[in-house]
Design an enzyme around this catalytic site. Structure first.
Site, PDB file in Angstrom:
ATOM      1  N   THR A 341       0.987  -1.299  -0.084  1.00  0.00           N
ATOM      2  CA  THR A 341       0.147  -0.150   0.019  1.00  0.00           C
ATOM      3  C   THR A 341       0.883   1.327   0.116  1.00  0.00           C
ATOM      4  OG1 THR A 341      -1.747   1.212   1.271  1.00  0.00           O
ATOM      5  CG2 THR A 341      -0.187  -0.017   2.724  1.00  0.00           C
ATOM      6  N   HIS A 393       2.523 -11.422  14.239  1.00  0.00           N
ATOM      7  CA  HIS A 393       3.326 -11.994  15.282  1.00  0.00           C
ATOM      8  C   HIS A 393       3.358 -13.519  15.698  1.00  0.00           C
ATOM      9  CE1 HIS A 393       7.245 -11.825  17.313  1.00  0.00           C
ATOM     10  NE2 HIS A 393       6.910 -10.427  17.980  1.00  0.00           N
TER      11      HIS A 393
END
Length: 422
Positions: A341, A393
């Site tokens: 993006t 994560h």
């Protein structure tokens, strides 16, 4: 001949849609293949066109109504333009329509049972206009109608209130005290407008909230010296455009190529979590975020590892143009293993992009800005860009995510390494 106008066949991933905009009214002439109505789904806006020359005879689904795949939404009269219901031909049509206002109201989604003693010369109201008029104790007959056949719209009622026409209506209609009258904002100040969320915007909100609530999202940052790519682009952009039929050499092609090479080296960044399994993808489908008036969409470059710079640039440009016109297909926005993006086109200096589920990472580009940098003991002014990598994560450790972002930085600062794959 009467023809049923149906909603398009929705893909399996789309349950239903809603009527966004009717571009034609009953009785209005329509040419073959002319746009009649837009239907908005969770991902794209689909267009329904006229099957032949003629006119709409009846609208069965109003704007905002939910429709399912292949559901009948209107009726169409082939070759009958101007003579359909609601047309202006004939002197007795309009009085007849006014005399049957309760039936017409019921047909268009309004309730014919209003609970009052209205006479047959009451004006036609849209549902939204009736609700606003009731809430403000306004006599609908006192509101000038601008809709078809004098129909009073919500905007008409709002304009009537704004002009002060509703000030004396509360006591007149219900005998309530002036203290109970609605408080009006000063004209020209503190204006408010309430509009419903589009299906696309609601779906975007759901996806972003899902990513925030269901992933262990973390962002790491770095910066890249854009001077090598800018010099390369400046040197070859004219030859590149001439050699590839007008395709311009931009920055996104380099970032896609760098991402592809980095994903090869760190396959976990290209993976996704499916329940208790980790799915490793043996291909790189790169999504490129595109901003439109209706919301953010992410068309996908399929098998980007097999695409050259010219293919990447031309495809991204095509996606951008079609996204702004609402022409992207659902199949072009599904899937994807990694997303890029670019908030820099709007001036963003730094941001933390949100994951595009179920992907495990997203790369954020930003504004190129000249900054003083220390190079070999000297201060130089260089065009720098901050890079941001948000990652899940649960799947990626910090070490792997940081090394992935550093790899992209190294490839961009020495573009020859992309070609040599080193």
């Amino acid at each position: 001949m009467t023809i049923e106008i149906k909603a398009p066949t929705f893909p399996e991933s789309v349950q239903d849609g809603s009527i966004a905009t009717w571009h034609k009214k009953p009785g209005e002439s329509v040419s073959r293949d002319e746009l009649i109505v837009d239907i908005e789904t969770d991902k794209v806006v689909m267009e329904v066109v006229a099957p032949a020359d003629g006119s709409l005879s009846e609208i069965l689904k109003e704007e905002g109504d939910t429709v399912e795949s292949n559901e009948v939404i209107a009726k169409f009269e082939e070759g009958a333009a101007g003579s359909a219901k609601g047309g202006s031909d004939g002197k007795d049509e309009k009085p007849a329509a006014e005399e049957k206002s309760p039936a017409q109201s019921t047909k268009s989604g309004e309730s014919a049972d209003t609970g009052d003693s209205s006479s047959s010369d009451d004006k036609l109201l849209s549902p939204a206009a009736r609700k606003m008029a009731d809430e403000n104790n306004i006599d609908p007959n006192s509101v000038p109608g601008t809709g078809k056949d004098g129909r009073v719209t919500k905007e008409d009622v709002a304009n009537f209130l704004k002009s002060g026409g509703g000030k004396s209506e509360p006591s007149k209609a219900s005998g309530s005290s002036t203290a109970e009258a609605p408080v009006e904002a000063p004209q020209g100040e503190r204006a408010e407008k309430r509009v419903p969320m589009t299906r696309l915007r609601k779906r975007i909100a759901e996806r972003l909230l899902e990513a925030s609530n269901t992933t262990a999202m973390l962002t790491t940052f770095n910066e890249v010296n854009m001077a090598p790519i800018m010099e390369l682009r400046s040197k070859y952009k004219d030859k590149f455009e001439k050699a590839h039929d007008g395709t311009r050499l931009g920055f996104m092609g380099f970032f896609v190529k760098a991402a592809v090479e980095a994903l090869r080296r760190f396959p976990a960044v290209n993976a996704s979590i499916d329940n208790n399994d980790v799915v490793y993808h043996g291909y790189q489908d790169i999504g490129v975020a595109v901003s439109t008036d209706k919301g953010l969409v992410v068309p996908v470059l399929r098998n980007a590892e097999n695409m050259g710079l010219a293919d990447i640039e031309s495809t991204i440009r095509d996606y951008g143009l079609r996204a702004r016109d609402g022409k992207l297909g659902i199949e072009e926005m599904t899937g994807g293993t990694f997303t890029i993006t670019n908030g820099g086109v709007f001036g963003s200096l730094l941001s933390t992009p949100i994951l595009n589920m179920p992907q495990s990472a997203i790369l954020g580009m930003h504004k190129i800005q000249e900054r003083p940098m220390a190079v070999n003991g000297e201060v130089k002014i260089l065009p720098m860009m901050y890079l941001a990598l948000s990652y899940d994560h649960r799947l990626l450790d910090g070490k792997e995510a940081v090394q992935f972002l550093v790899t992209i930085k190294d490839l961009l600062e020495d573009p020859a390494r992309i070609l040599l794959e080193i």
